[in-house]
Scaffold this motif. Structure first.
Motif, PDB file in Angstrom:
ATOM      1  N   LEU A  76       0.832  -1.193   0.000  1.00 30.51           N
ATOM      2  CA  LEU A  76       0.000   0.000   0.000  1.00 30.51           C
ATOM      3  C   LEU A  76       0.874   1.254   0.000  1.00 30.51           C
ATOM      4  O   LEU A  76       2.007   1.248   0.509  1.00 30.51           O
ATOM      5  CB  LEU A  76      -0.904   0.029   1.227  1.00 30.51           C
ATOM      6  CG  LEU A  76      -1.993  -1.046   1.327  1.00 30.51           C
ATOM      7  CD1 LEU A  76      -2.721  -0.929   2.656  1.00 30.51           C
ATOM      8  CD2 LEU A  76      -2.962  -0.921   0.171  1.00 30.51           C
ATOM      9  N   GLU A  77       0.321   2.301  -0.545  1.00 27.08           N
ATOM     10  CA  GLU A  77       0.999   3.600  -0.523  1.00 27.08           C
ATOM     11  C   GLU A  77       0.627   4.296   0.786  1.00 27.08           C
ATOM     12  O   GLU A  77      -0.497   4.766   0.962  1.00 27.08           O
ATOM     13  CB  GLU A  77       0.558   4.444  -1.717  1.00 27.08           C
ATOM     14  CG  GLU A  77       1.300   5.769  -1.821  1.00 27.08           C
ATOM     15  CD  GLU A  77       0.865   6.578  -3.039  1.00 27.08           C
ATOM     16  OE1 GLU A  77       1.277   7.743  -3.150  1.00 27.08           O
ATOM     17  OE2 GLU A  77       0.110   6.024  -3.869  1.00 27.08           O
ATOM     18  N   ASN A 112     -10.469  -1.634   1.759  1.00 21.68           N
ATOM     19  CA  ASN A 112     -10.208  -1.828   0.331  1.00 21.68           C
ATOM     20  C   ASN A 112      -9.546  -0.590  -0.272  1.00 21.68           C
ATOM     21  O   ASN A 112      -9.932  -0.116  -1.345  1.00 21.68           O
ATOM     22  CB  ASN A 112     -11.513  -2.168  -0.409  1.00 21.68           C
ATOM     23  CG  ASN A 112     -11.258  -2.711  -1.800  1.00 21.68           C
ATOM     24  OD1 ASN A 112     -10.169  -3.237  -2.076  1.00 21.68           O
ATOM     25  ND2 ASN A 112     -12.231  -2.572  -2.690  1.00 21.68           N
ATOM     26  N   SER A 118      -6.104   1.853  -1.425  1.00 23.30           N
ATOM     27  CA  SER A 118      -4.778   1.759  -2.052  1.00 23.30           C
ATOM     28  C   SER A 118      -3.830   2.818  -1.496  1.00 23.30           C
ATOM     29  O   SER A 118      -2.626   2.787  -1.797  1.00 23.30           O
ATOM     30  CB  SER A 118      -4.903   1.920  -3.568  1.00 23.30           C
ATOM     31  OG  SER A 118      -5.448   3.198  -3.891  1.00 23.30           O
ATOM     32  N   ARG A 119      -4.341   3.736  -0.708  1.00 20.64           N
ATOM     33  CA  ARG A 119      -3.506   4.800  -0.165  1.00 20.64           C
ATOM     34  C   ARG A 119      -3.997   5.161   1.233  1.00 20.64           C
ATOM     35  O   ARG A 119      -5.207   5.239   1.488  1.00 20.64           O
ATOM     36  CB  ARG A 119      -3.559   6.036  -1.067  1.00 20.64           C
ATOM     37  CG  ARG A 119      -2.729   7.223  -0.546  1.00 20.64           C
ATOM     38  CD  ARG A 119      -2.864   8.425  -1.451  1.00 20.64           C
ATOM     39  NE  ARG A 119      -2.115   9.564  -0.921  1.00 20.64           N
ATOM     40  CZ  ARG A 119      -0.825   9.781  -1.127  1.00 20.64           C
ATOM     41  NH1 ARG A 119      -0.130   8.918  -1.868  1.00 20.64           N
ATOM     42  NH2 ARG A 119      -0.214  10.829  -0.622  1.00 20.64           N
ATOM     43  N   ASP A 128      -7.996   7.492   4.263  1.00 20.48           N
ATOM     44  CA  ASP A 128      -7.774   6.493   3.205  1.00 20.48           C
ATOM     45  C   ASP A 128      -8.714   6.793   2.055  1.00 20.48           C
ATOM     46  O   ASP A 128      -9.667   7.574   2.176  1.00 20.48           O
ATOM     47  CB  ASP A 128      -8.011   5.080   3.745  1.00 20.48           C
ATOM     48  CG  ASP A 128      -9.473   4.811   4.071  1.00 20.48           C
ATOM     49  OD1 ASP A 128     -10.264   4.629   3.132  1.00 20.48           O
ATOM     50  OD2 ASP A 128      -9.824   4.785   5.281  1.00 20.48           O
TER      51      ASP A 128
END
Length: 622
Positions: free
Chosen positions: A508-509, A545, A547-548, A566
């Motif tokens: 993850l970022e 769910n 990604s950042r 997030d």
């Protein structure tokens, strides 16, 4: 009738619903709230009183309105009956006067001189004009009916200069019936309305009178045509200013139960529209009266009826008006009563609510506070007003909640501190015990592969990698249980290392940024904030769910602010389930004296904010 029945049905149903409501109140409402008890009691008493008064007033007014309207219909029926009877009697008298005229007698004698068919179509009169000009009196056509000694009968229509032979079979048939009736009775007679040809919309009836010679013998019959237009001039009313309103009418019905005057609502209804109503049947039974019935249109109406007294005609006369129109005044009264009932009910309800709230509000506040304590909210405080018994009870309650809050904080602090100590112990055992054993095993393994380096190089490389991963995992678990960097590197440094591990472990970022100094923060507070961040990131990875992830730690003038964002799926606040993770975040924030908030919408990610006063995080305070 249907409106009254509808109102009665609605009232009955309303009463049943009211009693059902009272039963429900007694079973449930009264057990739950003293406010509801008082409010419902006042409401029922007020509504019952107003309902009884309203129902009594409604039925008194309804009876008066119905009686007045029926009397009005009776007056119109009597007036129309007199006009119709006068009309037919005058026509008979006028025809009798004309039949006694010498010119008419001479004209019939002239026709009687033609004693055998074929009959001439036109017969000129000996005199140019009959002295009685029927057009002056708006009379219909005159017909002569004469019979020869051989029994042949001829029907002629009179014009101003000649007799014209009638060649209308339907008219001739009715004239012959009239002639037979008059000759047998030796007096005036009348035959019922009939059509002059198929599809005729203006049927006529005929009045006949015998014509006598000077010697006294009968020489023929003189007939007069009466058009339906003349009858409608009496019966048909289309104006709203004649006492019949917009739906009232007066009409005639024959013995075959068909209309004998045109309907106000159905054009050309004579001899076509059947009227088999209660009023018609009663009138043909020689009854006179009024009633509320369904008319020939099956519409409820107020009806007045009687027999028409015209010799030779078996007709009845009716005057009717729609029930709905007749009840307009009482409906207005009903609506006014309902409005007054509603206004008074609202007033009673308001007074009952104010009084009941004044009495029960302190008790309700205590109840609500007790419910909040049952849900785990110990920071609640009941307002104290006055010096009565309830105020004393409220003060005691506040003291109790304060003690419960202190006791709960002590328990939760002991729980989390105990967890930290246990994690540190397990971390030390992992580091000093299992970790040292794994290092020893790795050294022995390295010595072994040095001695036997030529044997199975691929398996040896795989085992070396497994040892390295195992040592890294033990170090990671030990660090997560008791991150030693908090003491050495501070809170911001530990959070930076934590974010780096998340990036490397999950892909993850994860970005971390801090602004400010955190040296004055106690070790316990730093541990709590680190655990809060761990719980939040763990929830995001499991459920978000995303990604950042962005983590920001800021120092303000009076507060420390930790914000975790997030870009995941988000959620609706109504769908939040307070699991262990959120509970721990909320409790640790509360123990630090801070405020915890969540902002989230479906599809737009989630933001967690923890705001903690600086004074609550100092070594001296904690």
């Amino acid at each position: 009738m249907q409106s009254v029945e509808s109102f009665v049905v609605k009232y009955v149903w309303g009463t049943l619903i009211l009693y059902a409501f009272i039963t429900f109140v007694r079973m449930n409402f009264f057990r739950k709230s003293i406010v509801r008890k008082l409010m419902v009691l006042f409401f029922i008493v007020g509504i019952t009183s107003l309902s009884l008064i309203g129902i009594y007033s409604y039925y008194k007014a309804k009876r008066a309105i119905l009686q007045r309207t029926l009397d009005q219909m009776t007056s119109i029926r009597v007036m129309k009956k007199s006009q119709a009877e006068f009309f037919f009697n005058e026509r008979m008298k006028s025809l009798d006067l004309i039949s006694r005229s010498g010119s008419i007698r001479d004209a019939l004698i002239q026709l009687k001189g033609i004693d055998h068919p074929p009959w001439p179509t036109t017969i000129l009169l000996d005199k140019r004009k009959i002295p009685i000009d029927t057009l002056i009196f708006s009379f219909g056509s005159l017909y002569s009916i004469s019979e020869t000694p051989e029994g042949a009968i001829a029907c002629y229509e009179l014009t101003d200069s000649c007799w014209v032979l009638s060649q209308n079979g339907m008219v001739d048939k009715r004239l012959l019936m009239l002639s037979d009736k008059v000759m047998k009775s030796h007096r005036e007679g009348i035959v019922d309305l009939s059509s002059r040809y198929p599809g005729d919309t203006l049927p006529v009836c005929f009045i006949g009178a015998p014509v006598s010679a000077e010697s006294g013998g009968k020489i023929g019959v003189l007939a007069m045509e009466v058009s339906i237009r003349e009858i409608d001039n009496i019966m048909l009313e289309k104006s709203n200013e004649n006492g019949l309103g917009e739906s009232g009418e007066a009409y005639l019905v024959g013995e075959d139960l068909l209309m004998r005057s045109n309907s106000r609502f159905i054009p050309n209804s004579v001899l076509l529209v059947p009227v088999n109503t209660t009023s018609v049947r009663n009138a043909f039974s020689n009854q006179t009266g009024s009633a509320i019935i369904d008319d020939y249109r099956t519409i409820p109406c107020l009806s007045s009826y009687s027999k028409l007294d015209v010799p030779g005609l078996n007709w009845v006369i009716l005057a009717e008006i729609d029930y709905k129109e007749a009840m307009i005044p009482i409906l207005s009264i009903r609506n006014d009563l309902l409005l007054i009932t509603l206004i008074v009910s609202v007033f009673i309800f308001s007074v009952a609510q104010i009084l009941s709230l004044m009495i029960s509000q302190p008790i309700i506040r205590l109840k609500n506070a007790a419910l909040q304590i049952g849900q785990g909210k110990f920071d609640v405080e009941v307002g104290i007003r006055g010096d009565d018994e309830i105020s004393l009870l409220s003060k005691t309650f506040n003291d109790m909640t304060s003690q419960l809050e202190q006791e709960r904080n002590s328990r939760m602090t002991a729980l989390y501190d105990g967890q930290e100590l246990e994690r540190q112990r397990i971390s030390r055992e992992l580091h000093d015990g299992i970790g040292q054993l794994l290092v020893s095993l790795k050294i022995r393994f390295e010595n072994y592969i040095t001695q036997y380096k030529d044997e199975n190089i691929a398996d040896i490389s795989e085992l070396r990698a497994d040892f390295a991963r195992t040592l890294d995992e033990v170090r990671r678990v030990s660090y997560n249980l008791a991150p030693a960097g908090i003491r050495e590197f501070g809170l911001d440094g530990s959070l930076g290392l934590f974010c780096k591990e998340i990036r490397e472990g999950t892909g993850l970022e994860v970005d971390f940024a801090s602004f400010g100094k955190y040296d004055g923060m106690s070790l316990k507070a730093r541990n709590y904030l680190f655990r809060i961040t761990q719980e939040a990131v763990s929830n995001i990875i499991r459920h978000g769910n995303a990604s950042r992830i962005d983590i920001n730690l800021n120092e303000g003038a009076e507060n420390y602010i930790l914000m975790i964002e997030d870009n995941g799926c988000g959620f609706q606040h109504s769908q939040i389930k307070s699991g262990t993770g959120l509970f721990n975040i909320r409790e640790r924030t509360r123990l630090l004296g801070g405020i915890f908030t969540i902002e989230s919408t479906v599809g737009n990610g989630t933001t967690l904010r923890i705001k903690i006063p600086k004074m609550m995080l100092s070594e001296s305070y904690l």
